[in-house]
Design a protein around this motif. Structure first.
Motif, PDB file in Angstrom:
ATOM      1  N   SER A   1      -0.996  -9.168  -0.936  1.00 35.22           N
ATOM      2  CA  SER A   1      -1.197  -8.040  -1.850  1.00 35.22           C
ATOM      3  C   SER A   1      -0.633  -6.749  -1.254  1.00 35.22           C
ATOM      4  O   SER A   1      -0.314  -5.805  -1.977  1.00 35.22           O
ATOM      5  CB  SER A   1      -2.672  -7.872  -2.218  1.00 35.22           C
ATOM      6  OG  SER A   1      -3.466  -7.639  -1.077  1.00 35.22           O
ATOM      7  N   PHE A   2      -0.464  -6.694   0.054  1.00 33.00           N
ATOM      8  CA  PHE A   2       0.221  -5.581   0.720  1.00 33.00           C
ATOM      9  C   PHE A   2       1.700  -5.904   0.905  1.00 33.00           C
ATOM     10  O   PHE A   2       2.573  -5.107   0.560  1.00 33.00           O
ATOM     11  CB  PHE A   2      -0.426  -5.294   2.075  1.00 33.00           C
ATOM     12  CG  PHE A   2       0.354  -4.331   2.932  1.00 33.00           C
ATOM     13  CD1 PHE A   2       0.304  -2.978   2.691  1.00 33.00           C
ATOM     14  CD2 PHE A   2       1.142  -4.795   3.970  1.00 33.00           C
ATOM     15  CE1 PHE A   2       1.029  -2.083   3.473  1.00 33.00           C
ATOM     16  CE2 PHE A   2       1.865  -3.917   4.761  1.00 33.00           C
ATOM     17  CZ  PHE A   2       1.804  -2.552   4.514  1.00 33.00           C
ATOM     18  N   LEU A   3       2.009  -7.074   1.456  1.00 29.75           N
ATOM     19  CA  LEU A   3       3.386  -7.423   1.799  1.00 29.75           C
ATOM     20  C   LEU A   3       4.311  -7.448   0.586  1.00 29.75           C
ATOM     21  O   LEU A   3       5.479  -7.065   0.677  1.00 29.75           O
ATOM     22  CB  LEU A   3       3.422  -8.774   2.512  1.00 29.75           C
ATOM     23  CG  LEU A   3       2.752  -8.805   3.894  1.00 29.75           C
ATOM     24  CD1 LEU A   3       2.653 -10.240   4.401  1.00 29.75           C
ATOM     25  CD2 LEU A   3       3.484  -7.930   4.877  1.00 29.75           C
TER      26      LEU A   3
ATOM     27  N   ILE B   1       4.613   3.052   7.442  1.00 31.71           N
ATOM     28  CA  ILE B   1       4.584   2.455   6.100  1.00 31.71           C
ATOM     29  C   ILE B   1       3.199   2.645   5.500  1.00 31.71           C
ATOM     30  O   ILE B   1       2.192   2.323   6.127  1.00 31.71           O
ATOM     31  CB  ILE B   1       4.946   0.961   6.163  1.00 31.71           C
ATOM     32  CG1 ILE B   1       6.397   0.805   6.606  1.00 31.71           C
ATOM     33  CG2 ILE B   1       4.702   0.285   4.820  1.00 31.71           C
ATOM     34  CD1 ILE B   1       6.839  -0.622   6.791  1.00 31.71           C
ATOM     35  N   SER B   2       3.165   3.149   4.283  1.00 30.96           N
ATOM     36  CA  SER B   2       1.892   3.405   3.618  1.00 30.96           C
ATOM     37  C   SER B   2       1.970   2.927   2.165  1.00 30.96           C
ATOM     38  O   SER B   2       2.934   3.222   1.464  1.00 30.96           O
ATOM     39  CB  SER B   2       1.589   4.910   3.656  1.00 30.96           C
ATOM     40  OG  SER B   2       0.360   5.175   3.049  1.00 30.96           O
ATOM     41  N   VAL B   3       0.946   2.169   1.734  1.00 38.58           N
ATOM     42  CA  VAL B   3       0.883   1.667   0.364  1.00 38.58           C
ATOM     43  C   VAL B   3      -0.481   2.039  -0.202  1.00 38.58           C
ATOM     44  O   VAL B   3      -1.502   1.877   0.456  1.00 38.58           O
ATOM     45  CB  VAL B   3       1.094   0.130   0.317  1.00 38.58           C
ATOM     46  CG1 VAL B   3       0.916  -0.403  -1.086  1.00 38.58           C
ATOM     47  CG2 VAL B   3       2.465  -0.232   0.850  1.00 38.58           C
ATOM     48  N   GLU B   4      -0.493   2.536  -1.418  1.00 36.07           N
ATOM     49  CA  GLU B   4      -1.735   2.945  -2.068  1.00 36.07           C
ATOM     50  C   GLU B   4      -2.207   1.884  -3.060  1.00 36.07           C
ATOM     51  O   GLU B   4      -1.409   1.105  -3.583  1.00 36.07           O
ATOM     52  CB  GLU B   4      -1.538   4.285  -2.776  1.00 36.07           C
ATOM     53  CG  GLU B   4      -1.250   5.410  -1.800  1.00 36.07           C
ATOM     54  CD  GLU B   4      -1.091   6.750  -2.490  1.00 36.07           C
ATOM     55  OE1 GLU B   4      -1.102   6.805  -3.735  1.00 36.07           O
ATOM     56  OE2 GLU B   4      -0.946   7.748  -1.768  1.00 36.07           O
ATOM     57  N   ASP B   5      -3.519   1.882  -3.307  1.00 35.27           N
ATOM     58  CA  ASP B   5      -4.157   0.994  -4.280  1.00 35.27           C
ATOM     59  C   ASP B   5      -3.819  -0.479  -4.024  1.00 35.27           C
ATOM     60  O   ASP B   5      -3.165  -1.143  -4.823  1.00 35.27           O
ATOM     61  CB  ASP B   5      -3.773   1.386  -5.710  1.00 35.27           C
ATOM     62  CG  ASP B   5      -4.220   2.795  -6.050  1.00 35.27           C
ATOM     63  OD1 ASP B   5      -5.306   3.196  -5.584  1.00 35.27           O
ATOM     64  OD2 ASP B   5      -3.488   3.504  -6.772  1.00 35.27           O
ATOM     65  N   VAL B   6      -4.284  -0.974  -2.902  1.00 33.38           N
ATOM     66  CA  VAL B   6      -4.029  -2.347  -2.498  1.00 33.38           C
ATOM     67  C   VAL B   6      -5.256  -3.191  -2.816  1.00 33.38           C
ATOM     68  O   VAL B   6      -6.373  -2.870  -2.403  1.00 33.38           O
ATOM     69  CB  VAL B   6      -3.702  -2.433  -0.986  1.00 33.38           C
ATOM     70  CG1 VAL B   6      -3.468  -3.873  -0.563  1.00 33.38           C
ATOM     71  CG2 VAL B   6      -2.498  -1.572  -0.652  1.00 33.38           C
ATOM     72  N   ARG B   7      -5.051  -4.265  -3.553  1.00 35.06           N
ATOM     73  CA  ARG B   7      -6.145  -5.181  -3.905  1.00 35.06           C
ATOM     74  C   ARG B   7      -6.568  -5.973  -2.674  1.00 35.06           C
ATOM     75  O   ARG B   7      -5.724  -6.440  -1.902  1.00 35.06           O
ATOM     76  CB  ARG B   7      -5.696  -6.114  -5.002  1.00 35.06           C
ATOM     77  CG  ARG B   7      -6.814  -6.848  -5.665  1.00 35.06           C
ATOM     78  CD  ARG B   7      -6.347  -7.418  -6.973  1.00 35.06           C
ATOM     79  NE  ARG B   7      -7.459  -8.100  -7.578  1.00 35.06           N
ATOM     80  CZ  ARG B   7      -7.380  -9.268  -8.160  1.00 35.06           C
ATOM     81  NH1 ARG B   7      -6.224  -9.881  -8.251  1.00 35.06           N
ATOM     82  NH2 ARG B   7      -8.438  -9.830  -8.684  1.00 35.06           N
TER      83      ARG B   7
END
Length: 187
Positions: A168-170, A145-151
């Protein structure tokens, strides 16, 4: 032999695509099932019961995509290894944390350069109020699992010994669910 191999590969490809098609549009299969049921002659008049849908409420789509399961440690925490901006980091998944939170050592390791003036936000932690810097992490990855631009926020090493993966990711995932000592993450 080549002909049999070609037929087998076409069959395997179509068989593998059926679950994907069902997840994207379950009404197609429901209509097919209804048409076969109504095409059969009825032996006895029995009330029809549809187990495939709930009236007045559309069926929720099944989660598709990547899944990661994190097992709780001996203390019941979901500690794991993940990647921040491509660098491997240890930490804990924390649904009680609003943002991803990293300490200054980790921030330096993942390429974030901060000045003392960047620590201008006051945040409330379990240990009281502390100054923090708000940053953007280019990419956060846990397993597949990969998420971009996470605060995220950066706290002093003394205030935060364990990096936290917060909401902010979940909230950017399709689903997350804790059950029987395992946290399931679905993108």
């Amino acid at each position: 032999m080549l002909r049999k191999l070609l037929i087998l590969s076409v069959f395997a490809g179509t068989s593998a695509s059926i679950p994907v098609i069902y997840q994207s549009n379950p009404q197609i299969f429901e209509n097919l099932l209804k048409s076969t049921v109504t095409a059969r002659p009825e032996v006895e008049a029995q009330p029809q019961v549809s187990l495939a849908s709930v009236p007045d409420r559309p069926a929720a789509p099944l989660p598709t995509g990547r899944k990661v399961a994190v097992t709780a440690d001996g203390r019941g925490h979901f500690s794991t290894t993940f990647k921040l901006n491509g660098r491997q980091v240890d930490g804990m998944i924390d649904t009680g944390a609003t943002l991803v939170a990293v300490n200054t050592s980790t921030a330096r390791r993942i390429g974030l350069s901060l000045n003392p003036s960047d620590f201008s936000h006051e945040v409330n932690t379990a240990n009281g109020s502390i100054k923090a810097a708000v940053v953007m992490i280019d990419r956060l990855q846990i397993g597949s699992i990969s998420v971009e631009d996470v605060r995220a926020i950066v706290l002093d090493d003394r205030a935060l010994s364990t990096n936290l993966i917060g909401m902010s990711f979940l909230n950017r995932l399709g689903k997350y669910q804790a059950e029987n000592g395992t946290l399931l993450l679905v993108q």
